[in-house]
Every structure is written in structure tokens, then in C-alpha cells.
Scaffold this active site. Structure first.
Site, PDB file in Angstrom:
ATOM      1  N   ARG A   2      31.054  43.512  40.129  1.00 52.36           N
ATOM      2  CA  ARG A   2      32.567  43.822  39.402  1.00 52.36           C
ATOM      3  C   ARG A   2      32.081  44.572  37.778  1.00 52.36           C
ATOM      4  O   ARG A   2      31.046  43.416  37.212  1.00 52.36           O
ATOM      5  CB  ARG A   2      33.692  43.946  39.895  1.00 52.36           C
ATOM      6  CG  ARG A   2      34.254  42.795  38.410  1.00 52.36           C
ATOM      7  CD  ARG A   2      36.043  42.522  38.831  1.00 52.36           C
ATOM      8  NE  ARG A   2      35.818  41.315  38.197  1.00 52.36           N
ATOM      9  CZ  ARG A   2      36.799  41.138  37.498  1.00 52.36           C
ATOM     10  NH1 ARG A   2      38.378  41.543  38.081  1.00 52.36           N
ATOM     11  NH2 ARG A   2      37.214  39.977  36.349  1.00 52.36           N
TER      12      ARG A   2
ATOM     13  N   ASN B 194      39.887  48.250  34.746  1.00 57.56           N
ATOM     14  CA  ASN B 194      40.182  46.981  34.814  1.00 57.56           C
ATOM     15  C   ASN B 194      39.698  46.105  34.135  1.00 57.56           C
ATOM     16  O   ASN B 194      38.447  46.321  33.893  1.00 57.56           O
ATOM     17  CB  ASN B 194      40.350  46.440  36.411  1.00 57.56           C
ATOM     18  CG  ASN B 194      40.436  45.271  36.798  1.00 57.56           C
ATOM     19  OD1 ASN B 194      42.035  44.644  36.814  1.00 57.56           O
ATOM     20  ND2 ASN B 194      39.835  44.267  36.843  1.00 57.56           N
ATOM     21  N   GLU B 195      40.310  45.672  33.172  1.00 61.54           N
ATOM     22  CA  GLU B 195      39.218  44.147  32.238  1.00 61.54           C
ATOM     23  C   GLU B 195      38.376  44.540  31.822  1.00 61.54           C
ATOM     24  O   GLU B 195      37.499  43.949  31.881  1.00 61.54           O
ATOM     25  CB  GLU B 195      39.680  43.126  32.876  1.00 61.54           C
ATOM     26  CG  GLU B 195      40.824  42.323  33.245  1.00 61.54           C
ATOM     27  CD  GLU B 195      40.761  41.536  33.638  1.00 61.54           C
ATOM     28  OE1 GLU B 195      41.350  39.903  34.003  1.00 61.54           O
ATOM     29  OE2 GLU B 195      39.659  40.912  33.655  1.00 61.54           O
TER      30      GLU B 195
ATOM     31  N   CYS C  25      25.448  48.225  27.223  1.00 62.53           N
ATOM     32  CA  CYS C  25      24.317  48.634  27.983  1.00 62.53           C
ATOM     33  C   CYS C  25      23.210  48.836  27.042  1.00 62.53           C
ATOM     34  O   CYS C  25      23.728  49.206  26.224  1.00 62.53           O
ATOM     35  CB  CYS C  25      24.340  49.654  28.994  1.00 62.53           C
ATOM     36  SG  CYS C  25      23.027  50.225  29.857  1.00 62.53           S
TER      37      CYS C  25
ATOM     38  N   CYS D 222      21.887  54.781  26.746  1.00 55.20           N
ATOM     39  CA  CYS D 222      22.663  54.079  25.625  1.00 55.20           C
ATOM     40  C   CYS D 222      21.323  54.558  24.290  1.00 55.20           C
ATOM     41  O   CYS D 222      22.496  54.106  23.169  1.00 55.20           O
ATOM     42  CB  CYS D 222      22.803  52.764  26.068  1.00 55.20           C
ATOM     43  SG  CYS D 222      23.890  52.327  27.374  1.00 55.20           S
TER      44      CYS D 222
ATOM     45  N   GLU E 109      48.575  40.493  34.546  1.00 49.25           N
ATOM     46  CA  GLU E 109      48.201  39.517  35.404  1.00 49.25           C
ATOM     47  C   GLU E 109      48.238  38.186  34.822  1.00 49.25           C
ATOM     48  O   GLU E 109      48.280  38.078  33.761  1.00 49.25           O
ATOM     49  CB  GLU E 109      46.807  39.787  36.086  1.00 49.25           C
ATOM     50  CG  GLU E 109      46.333  41.024  36.249  1.00 49.25           C
ATOM     51  CD  GLU E 109      44.782  41.090  36.827  1.00 49.25           C
ATOM     52  OE1 GLU E 109      44.371  39.841  36.982  1.00 49.25           O
ATOM     53  OE2 GLU E 109      44.324  41.699  36.729  1.00 49.25           O
TER      54      GLU E 109
ATOM     55  N   GLU F  95      36.781  35.422  45.139  1.00 48.53           N
ATOM     56  CA  GLU F  95      38.484  34.437  44.507  1.00 48.53           C
ATOM     57  C   GLU F  95      39.532  34.655  45.542  1.00 48.53           C
ATOM     58  O   GLU F  95      40.775  34.154  45.596  1.00 48.53           O
ATOM     59  CB  GLU F  95      39.232  35.734  43.848  1.00 48.53           C
ATOM     60  CG  GLU F  95      38.722  36.483  42.140  1.00 48.53           C
ATOM     61  CD  GLU F  95      39.478  37.504  41.747  1.00 48.53           C
ATOM     62  OE1 GLU F  95      39.759  37.060  40.819  1.00 48.53           O
ATOM     63  OE2 GLU F  95      38.991  38.430  41.878  1.00 48.53           O
TER      64      GLU F  95
ATOM     65  N   HIS G 104      41.451  31.964  44.690  1.00 49.57           N
ATOM     66  CA  HIS G 104      42.494  32.019  43.388  1.00 49.57           C
ATOM     67  C   HIS G 104      43.460  32.033  43.440  1.00 49.57           C
ATOM     68  O   HIS G 104      44.268  32.790  44.872  1.00 49.57           O
ATOM     69  CB  HIS G 104      42.179  33.553  42.889  1.00 49.57           C
ATOM     70  CG  HIS G 104      42.654  33.679  41.483  1.00 49.57           C
ATOM     71  ND1 HIS G 104      44.636  34.096  41.403  1.00 49.57           N
ATOM     72  CD2 HIS G 104      42.025  34.115  40.090  1.00 49.57           C
ATOM     73  CE1 HIS G 104      44.823  34.141  40.193  1.00 49.57           C
ATOM     74  NE2 HIS G 104      43.181  34.563  39.279  1.00 49.57           N
TER      75      HIS G 104
END
Length: 673
Positions: free
Chosen positions: A114, A152-153, A161, A166, A312, A360, A363
Site C-alpha cells: 500500500r 490514508n496516512e 520518489c 519527480c 485510529e 494485518e 492486529h
């Protein structure tokens, strides 16, 4: 403008990431029934669902998400709806392999995890905008929608990169930032080692070199990578604002200093409608509740003191550390309510139902593998009831006593190569000073070095290697106007380009501290020194010493041995109406407590009360009243003095004079008046 609180949510947020795509649809109604039993008010959905929403290029399937959101609405549960742009589908990367990020040594990551994204890639940006537009168009008016959750995060696990796309983007960013290549040469000091550039086209990312590269270039690349991620966030946010006006937009931060070092959250906090944070205990043997308090205080500070949301955390153990112990009985509620005490408008988890497959699966979750006949489930239900009883605190603000200065740009610069000692860790100093303040039962706000500090009688600077001239002037004005300042070693050394301030160290702080540093003298591994105080007592120190020359400052502690024996170790400078302290070595807990005790006396700051260690007391105040949170992290019952009578909201009992606080418990008192 969108609101800053989840739309339609009238209670504190309680729930977690809900990933129904991992389960047969027949399970969904059972999930929702159990959510109602637990008191869940909101769940996060769709965050990792791009491959399901768009199984092939241009082919979309929203039916399952329609049915899920309808089911949640029927049961009175709000939705934090994600844009799934953290994981594009495999078909996207097969068509655009150049959208996978490249490391500094030229390795291109593969699909299969991810967050592996080149944020400069045009194809990714177009695809992210398209799926976000489709979601906003379809669900803007859905009655379950409370909040948009972009990506997400950001920055985890990849922020920068180093591919050719870039490189081209970096050149454009430099041109926009500096205007001319001559200005880049000046900022980076390219005259050193013959690195001068004649045009922007000659500049590459700071890829792998045989020895240390240009630190100014490396620092700017961190800024560029952060800004590029933020560009992608704001592009999605603006689509959502346009198509779903009135619904707030967030993305989950990770402000804990040990967990994410690639994001400038001061800048990001200005871009989200609601600041939200993910926090996980780092179980390395330290007092985990202190880092929790620090992360919560930092998140609230990024929010400008406004209420924020814990989006979270874990019900019990996580799965990604070397060792992942379970939380002790009662610890989940204690952790959750400690976040609420420090400004969170609820407690959300990853995740609702524990996964059977994937990375996970070990978790913890609100609904464990063992189902409802488990300790975790019973504690989840109890926590839901507790949060429901605390709805009155919504909208109130946490009251702080002191400020700690922190700047992600300084952290980035400090952690570049070839610094005087690899044993000096700015995060460790921030942790240590925070813990010392926590142990004095003082509530902390974090602040940017250029922020208005006039509200704080005491300001602490644990590690700010990089400090702009404006920040130095700000601190001098703060002290001259009556503030008390505490500065730790190796602060104020360089400007925003990692260039040493002209003249003796600590350049940006010489005048306010009333001293200069002739020479830095870090210690070797295992070495330590002793410093002698005004009463003849001794304290131990290690890692770092300096040859300090007072120029108006008085010497309070003196080096007793080592190369700097007889020289000042800790100084105090009266300037205008205030006082500035400087500590030129790494003090341990005893030394930090002694130093901060003296500085607190100067500032007129007293602890809340005589409380046992690891019992914290925090106040939230607002139009709804004043609420005292007392959290007992010990195995011994405690008593907390009250300055007013009140009602304890978790038990309904009246409290007067003194609050009984059982071992491991939390109490919340609505104070009268």
C-alpha cells in the site's frame, strides 16, 4: 465553507475502519447489529476499495457501497467515506508502471502493498481525481455521509520518489520557490565541492552518491516531497468541496514523533477541515501513556487548539512491531479517554472486525477473532457507554500550561548526514523534555517557532537546530515581554537553508540567551560528565558538551569534569521583563526536573496539584462548562484535589473537595459554576 465537525454526528465519534469487502454480504447485518450494541456512532469505509469500485479501467461498481451506506443509515451510524487513492488497482500499475515510486538508489518498488505511489505522476493524479469525482457525485447527498476521508496516512510508508517525473517536477518547484537558478546556488551553497548549476535543467533529485550529498538540496527535496503529497490532497479536497459542499474533509495524520517524519503537519493542519490522527503505542519498554499524551497534545496544537479526532488506534496489540503485547485490562478505555481529555472528539479504531487474511490479521480489532465472548469485546461495549455519557464535552477545548516548540523542517535538517554527533537525537530530546513537563503535571501545547507565544508563561525549546531569523526575533520579543524560555543545546544553529547563521553559535539565539558557544564538544559513546549546581549538588549528563562564553548570562550549573571543566553548563539570562535559560549538555530526568523546576519558578507556573507520578489531570473548558479529566495509569488508588464541586459523568456521583480515582481508572468531573 464546510463545517469542522462530522455532519450529523451529535455524539462523540466511536467506531472504526469497516472493511465489509473482506466478508460475505451476509455478515453485514450482523456487523451492524453488533455496532449498535457497542454504541458505535461512525465508521470509516472505502479507504482501500479502489479495485472493487473500479475493477477494470472505466468500469465501475458502486452497488455494494450503495447497499452498505444505506444499511448504516438505517441503523443510525454515520460514515467517514474514504477516497481510495492510497492503493490504485493493479490494472492501473500495469498500464502505468512509471507511477510506482523509485528509491534514491534507482530501485523501483513493485505492486503488492500500500502507499507505493509516485505523487508527481500525471496518470495517477488524473485517475485519483476521476475516482474522487465519481464518489463525490454519487454520495454527496447520502444521508449517512458525515466526513470525507482522503487517501490514508500520507507519507507512510513512502513519501519521496526519485524518478524522472519527480526530477522534472522538482525543477518546476525550485523555479517557483526560488525564481532563478542563481538563488538556488546561493541557498544550497553550491560553491562548496564545485556543485554550481548553470540552469534548472541540470538539477536532479538527491539520488545515491558515493559520499554525502548537498544538505541544502536534500532538505529542499524533503520539502518538495511533502508539498507534492499535499498538492494531491488539496486536489481531492477541492473536488469534494465543490461537489459535496458542507461536508468536512480530513486525512488521517500520524503526528507521534516516532511514527512519521516526512510530513510538515503545521502546513497540513491548515489544509484539512478537521484535523484527525492515528496513534499506536510503541511498546519498547517506556511509559507508553506519556507518548500518547504527547501525540494528543501535538495533534491538538496542529489543529490550532480546536477539537480534533482520534481516527485510529488499537483495542489491544498491533502486529507490526518486533513484539506486540496485548493491552492490559482497562487500558483500552484509559488510552481512549486520555485522547479525549486532550481534545479528541471521540475514539475510533483500526478496525471493526479483525481480518482473517492479509498483512494485518493479527492486529487487534473491536470485534476480535473470538467474537463477543472476549474481554476485548466487553471492554469495547463498556467504552461505548462511557463515551456516550461524555457527549457534553464536545466543542470544549483543552487548557494548556506551557508551550514546547517543534518544527518538522528542523527535524529534517538535523537528521541529515554529517552532524557533530549521531548520538544527539532531536526526537529523544523532545520526548525527554515533554516527559519532564508531564511529570510536573503540566499540560503542553506545541507551537511553531514563529507563532504567537504571548499566552504562555513558559516556553521550552528541546531541539531546534534549524531556526529562521524571524523565529529568533520572535523568541527574543517573547522574553523581553516577560516570558520564560528554556533552550537545549544545538538549537538556533542554521537558517532555513541549513546554512550556519553568520557569527558564533547559537546564531539565532545569541542575544536572547546572552552567550556564545566557542566550540561544540560532543562526547564519545559511553562518556559522561558531571555538572555542579549552586547548592553544590551534582547532576550527571552525557552525549554533548559545549564551550560556553557568557555575554550577559549568569552561570547556574558548571561543568565539573571533562574538556569543558570549569565552564558554564547551564545559564540564566535576564532580558527585559523575562528570563532565558540555556542547557549545553544532555541532562537526564533528574537534571531536567531540576532545570524545569527553576524555570517554572521564574515563570510563575505551578503544577495542578501534588499528584502521584503517572496520574494525569487535564481540563477541557468552553461554553458548555469546565470538565476535569483524571487518568490513573498506576496500580494504586489515588486522590485528586478539586477546586470546585461537580458531578462525575461516568458514575453519576457527586464530587467535592477530593476525587477518588481508583487504580487504572478514568474519572471526568463536570465542575459546578
Amino acid at each position: 465553507m464546510p463545517d469542522t465537525t462530522p455532519s450529523g454526528l451529535t455524539r462523540l465519534a466511536f467506531g472504526g475502519d469497516y472493511n465489509p469487502e473482506q466478508w460475505p454480504e451476509s455478515v453485514w447485518r450482523e456487523d451492524v447489529r453488533l455496532m449498535r450494541e457497542a454504541g458505535v456512532t461512525m465508521v470509516s469505509v472505502g479507504i482501500f476499495s479502489w479495485a472493487l469500485l473500479e475493477p477494470a479501467p472505466g468500469v465501475h461498481d458502486f452497488g455494494w457501497l450503495d447497499r452498505l451506506l444505506d444499511l448504516l443509515h438505517e441503523n443510525g451510524i454515520r460514515a467517514d467515506l474514504g477516497t481510495p487513492t492510497v492503493v490504485p488497482p493493479v490494472w492501473f500499475f500495469r498500464a502505468h508502471p512509471e507511477a510506482l515510486p523509485v528509491t534514491a538508489d534507482g530501485t523501483r518498488y513493485a505492486f503488492g502493498s500500500r502507499g507505493a505511489i509516485c505523487h508527481s505522476n500525471a496518470a495517477y493524479r488524473a485517475a485519483a481525481a476521476d475516482i474522487t469525482t465519481r464518489l463525490a457525485t454519487r454520495y454527496a447527498e447520502h444521508p449517512a455521509l458525515a466526513l470525507w476521508h482522503v487517501h490514508n496516512e500520507y507519507g507512510v510508508p513512502v513519501s519521496a520518489c526519485y524518478c524522472d517525473s519527480c526530477a522534472a517536477h522538482f525543477r518546476r518547484w525550485l523555479a517557483d520557490t526560488y525564481g532563478t537558478v542563481e538563488a538556488v546556488n546561493e541557498a544550497w551553497g553550491t560553491a562548496f565541492w564545485g556543485q554550481r548549476y548553470a540552469s534548472f535543467d541540470e538539477i536532479e533529485p538527491p539520488r545515491l552518491t558515493p559520499t554525502v550529498g548537498n544538505p541544502g538540496q536534500a532538505l529542499d527535496y524533503k520539502r518538495f516531497a511533502d508539498a507534492t503529497m499535499r498538492e494531491n490532497f488539496t486536489a481531492e479536497r477541492d473536488i469534494l468541496h465543490r461537489l459535496a459542499p458542507g461536508v468536512p474533509v480530513t486525512t488521517n495524520f500520524m503526528t507521534a514523533l516516532s511514527q512519521c517524519d516526512s510530513v510538515d503537519y503545521w502546513a497540513w493542519g491548515r489544509e484539512v477541515d478537521l484535523v484527525s490522527n492515528d496513534h499506536y503505542l510503541i511498546t519498547d519498554g517506556r511509559r507508553t501513556h506519556v507518548n500518547l499524551a504527547m501525540a494528543a497534545d501535538l495533534t491538538r496544537s496542529v489543529a490550532g487548539g480546536a477539537p480534533w479526532l482520534l481516527l485510529e488506534h488499537s483495542t489491544s496489540g498491533v502486529n507490526w512491531q518486533p513484539r506486540n503485547p496485548a493491552k492490559a485490562p482497562g487500558q483500552m478505555a484509559r488510552n481512549s479517554l486520555a485522547h479525549v481529555a486532550r481534545g479528541s472528539e471521540g475514539a475510533m479504531f483500526f478496525q471493526w472486525r479483525q481480518s482473517r487474511r492479509g498483512a494485518e490479521k493479527f492486529h487487534s480489532a473491536m470485534l476480535p477473532h473470538g467474537g463477543t465472548d472476549t474481554r476485548v469485546w466487553r471492554e469495547v461495549v463498556e467504552l461505548g457507554a462511557a463515551l456516550d455519557s461524555l457527549g457534553a464535552v464536545r466543542g470544549t477545548r483543552t487548557r494548556a500550561d506551557v508551550a514546547v516548540l517543534w518544527d518538522w523542517h528542523s527535524w529534517w535538517a538535523q537528521n541529515l548526514q554529517w552532524r557533530p554527533s549521531e548520538d544527539h537525537d532531536p526526537r529523544e530530546r523532545a520526548d525527554a523534555f515533554y516527559e519532564a513537563l508531564y511529570d510536573r503535571h503540566l499540560t503542553v501545547d506545541f507551537a511553531h517557532p514563529e507563532a504567537d507565544l504571548s499566552a504562555y508563561p513558559l516556553v521550552v525549546v528541546p531541539a531546534l537546530y534549524l531556526m529562521t531569523e524571524a523565529a529568533g526575533n520572535n523568541l527574543q520579543e517573547y522574553v523581553e515581554n516577560g516570558g520564560t524560555l528554556v533552550v537545549s543545546y544545538f538549537s538556533g544553529i542554521v537558517d532555513e537553508h541549513d546554512a550556519v547563521h553568520e557569527g558564533a553559535c547559537p546564531g539565532a539565539l545569541r542575544d536572547v540567551l546572552g552567550l556564545t558557544v566557542e566550540e561544540l564538544s560532543p562526547l564519545l559513546a559511553g562518556e559522561s560528565v558531571r555538572i555542579t549546581g549552586p547548592d553544590g549538588g551534582e547532576l550527571g549528563a552525557d552525549v554533548w558538551t559545549e564551550f560556553v562564553v557568557p555575554r550577559g548570562a549568569e552561570t547556574v550549573w558548571t561543568y565539573a569534569d571533562g574538556l569543558t571543566a570549569g565552564r558554564p553548563a547551564v545559564t540564566r539570562h535576564r532580558l527585559g521583563e523575562g528570563t532565558a535559560w540555556y542547557v549545553s549538555t544532555r541532562l537526564g530526568p533528574e537534571g531536567l526536573d531540576a532545570l524545569l523546576g527553576r524555570a517554572a519558578q521564574d515563570a510563575g507556573v505551578a503544577p495542578y496539584a501534588e499528584l502521584p507520578r503517572d496520574v494525569e489531570v487535564v481540563l477541557r473548558t468552553g461554553e458548555a462548562g469546565e470538565y476535569l479529566f483524571a487518568v490513573n495509569h498506576t496500580a494504586t488508588d489515588a486522590k485528586v484535589p478539586l477546586h470546585a464541586h461537580g458531578t462525575e459523568l461516568l458514575t453519576g456521583e457527586r464530587a467535592a473537595g477530593c476525587l477518588a480515582l481508583p487504580a487504572g481508572a478514568v474519572r471526568v468531573v463536570r465542575l459546578d459554576g
